[in-house]
Design a protein around this motif. Sequence first.
Motif, short mmCIF file in Angstrom:
data_model
loop_
_atom_site.label_atom_id
_atom_site.label_comp_id
_atom_site.label_asym_id
_atom_site.label_seq_id
_atom_site.Cartn_x
_atom_site.Cartn_y
_atom_site.Cartn_z
N CYS A 105 0.70 -1.09 0.02
CA CYS A 105 0.07 0.10 0.00
C CYS A 105 0.75 1.38 -0.21
O CYS A 105 0.67 2.22 -0.74
N PHE A 106 1.93 1.21 0.83
CA PHE A 106 2.85 2.32 0.95
C PHE A 106 3.51 2.71 -0.45
O PHE A 106 3.43 3.95 -1.00
N GLN B 134 3.61 6.66 -4.76
CA GLN B 134 4.32 5.73 -5.84
C GLN B 134 5.48 6.80 -6.53
O GLN B 134 6.60 6.15 -6.78
N LYS B 135 5.32 8.02 -6.33
CA LYS B 135 6.54 8.94 -7.11
C LYS B 135 7.82 8.87 -6.36
O LYS B 135 8.79 8.46 -6.90
N GLU B 136 7.52 8.96 -5.06
CA GLU B 136 8.84 9.00 -3.89
C GLU B 136 9.47 7.48 -4.14
O GLU B 136 10.59 7.36 -4.18
N ASN B 137 8.49 6.42 -4.09
CA ASN B 137 9.09 5.29 -3.96
C ASN B 137 9.66 4.75 -5.46
O ASN B 137 10.86 4.04 -5.49
N PHE B 138 9.28 5.19 -6.71
CA PHE B 138 10.01 5.27 -7.72
C PHE B 138 11.18 5.83 -7.72
O PHE B 138 12.08 5.22 -8.13
N ILE B 139 11.21 7.00 -7.23
CA ILE B 139 12.70 7.70 -7.10
C ILE B 139 13.54 6.96 -6.34
O ILE B 139 14.69 7.06 -6.55
N GLY C 267 5.41 -2.80 -7.63
CA GLY C 267 4.38 -2.05 -7.86
C GLY C 267 4.60 -0.45 -8.26
O GLY C 267 3.66 0.07 -8.98
N ALA C 268 5.40 0.04 -7.57
CA ALA C 268 5.74 1.58 -7.88
C ALA C 268 5.80 1.79 -9.54
O ALA C 268 5.92 2.97 -9.83
N THR C 269 6.38 0.82 -10.01
CA THR C 269 6.84 1.24 -11.60
C THR C 269 5.84 0.93 -12.29
O THR C 269 5.53 1.41 -13.44
N TRP C 270 4.58 -0.02 -12.22
CA TRP C 270 3.65 -0.01 -12.98
C TRP C 270 2.35 0.36 -12.68
O TRP C 270 1.32 0.29 -13.29
N TYR C 271 2.18 0.65 -11.30
CA TYR C 271 0.73 0.96 -10.73
C TYR C 271 -0.01 2.12 -11.48
O TYR C 271 0.64 3.19 -11.94
N VAL D 29 -6.05 -0.09 -4.68
CA VAL D 29 -4.94 -0.21 -3.98
C VAL D 29 -5.11 -1.51 -2.94
O VAL D 29 -4.19 -2.46 -2.94
N ASN D 30 -6.17 -1.55 -2.34
CA ASN D 30 -6.58 -2.59 -1.40
C ASN D 30 -6.56 -3.95 -2.25
O ASN D 30 -6.27 -4.99 -1.67
#
Length: 197
Positions: A89-90, A95-100, A159-163, A171-172
Motif C-alpha cells: 500500500c505504501f 508511487q512517485k517517491e518510491n519510484f525515485i 508496484g511503484a513502477t507499473w501501478y 490499492v487494497n
Amino acid sequence: MADMKATIKSVSIDLFFKKGYFATSISDIARGSGIQKASIYYHYDSKAELLFQILKSTMDDLTTTLKQHLTAAEGTEQRIRAAVRGHVCFHLERQKENFIANSELRGLIAEHYRAIVNMRDEYESIFQELIRQGTEEGLFADVDIKILSYAILTLCTAGATWYDPNGRLTVNEIADIYENFIISGLKQGRLSAPASC
C-alpha cells in the motif's frame, strides 16, 4: 519558509519522477516552485541534498508505517500479512517517491548512499525476523530467510513502477493479491536440489 521548503520538495518529486534526477536541473525546480534559482540554496545545499532528503523521509515514513501495521496485528502470520500489505500500500500510494527511491540511488553522494542503505538494511531485518519466527513456529517452509526477504520486498516494491491509479484494481485489491500470494508461497515453498542456471 517551511512552506516553500515543502513546495520545493514536492516539485522535485514530480520532476524526478517524470524526467529523472539527472535530467532535472536546479532551474527546472526553481521554475516549478515559482522562485529564483539562487533561492533553492537557501532551503537545500544542493540538488543531491534534496534527493537525499526525499529518500530519507520516504524511508522514515515507510519504516514508521511498517511498525504501525505490526503493532495492530497479533500472531506471526497476521504480522507478516500486515507487513506485506503495509509495504504494498505504501509503495502504491506514494508511487512517485518510491519510484525515485528505487531508481535514483546513484545520484546520492557516498555518505548519503551509506545512510540510505543502512536504513534499508534495518527495514529488511524486520521482514527477516518475521520470516524466521514463522519458520521456527512451523508456519512457513524452511527457507533461506535473507534471500526470501529480498524476493518478497522486491516483488512488493515493483508496484511503484507499473501501478496506474486509474487502473481496474484498487490499492487494497492489489494488496490482497500480493498478501495471499506471498503467504501461500511461504507456507508451501520447499527447498529442492539446486538446478544449474
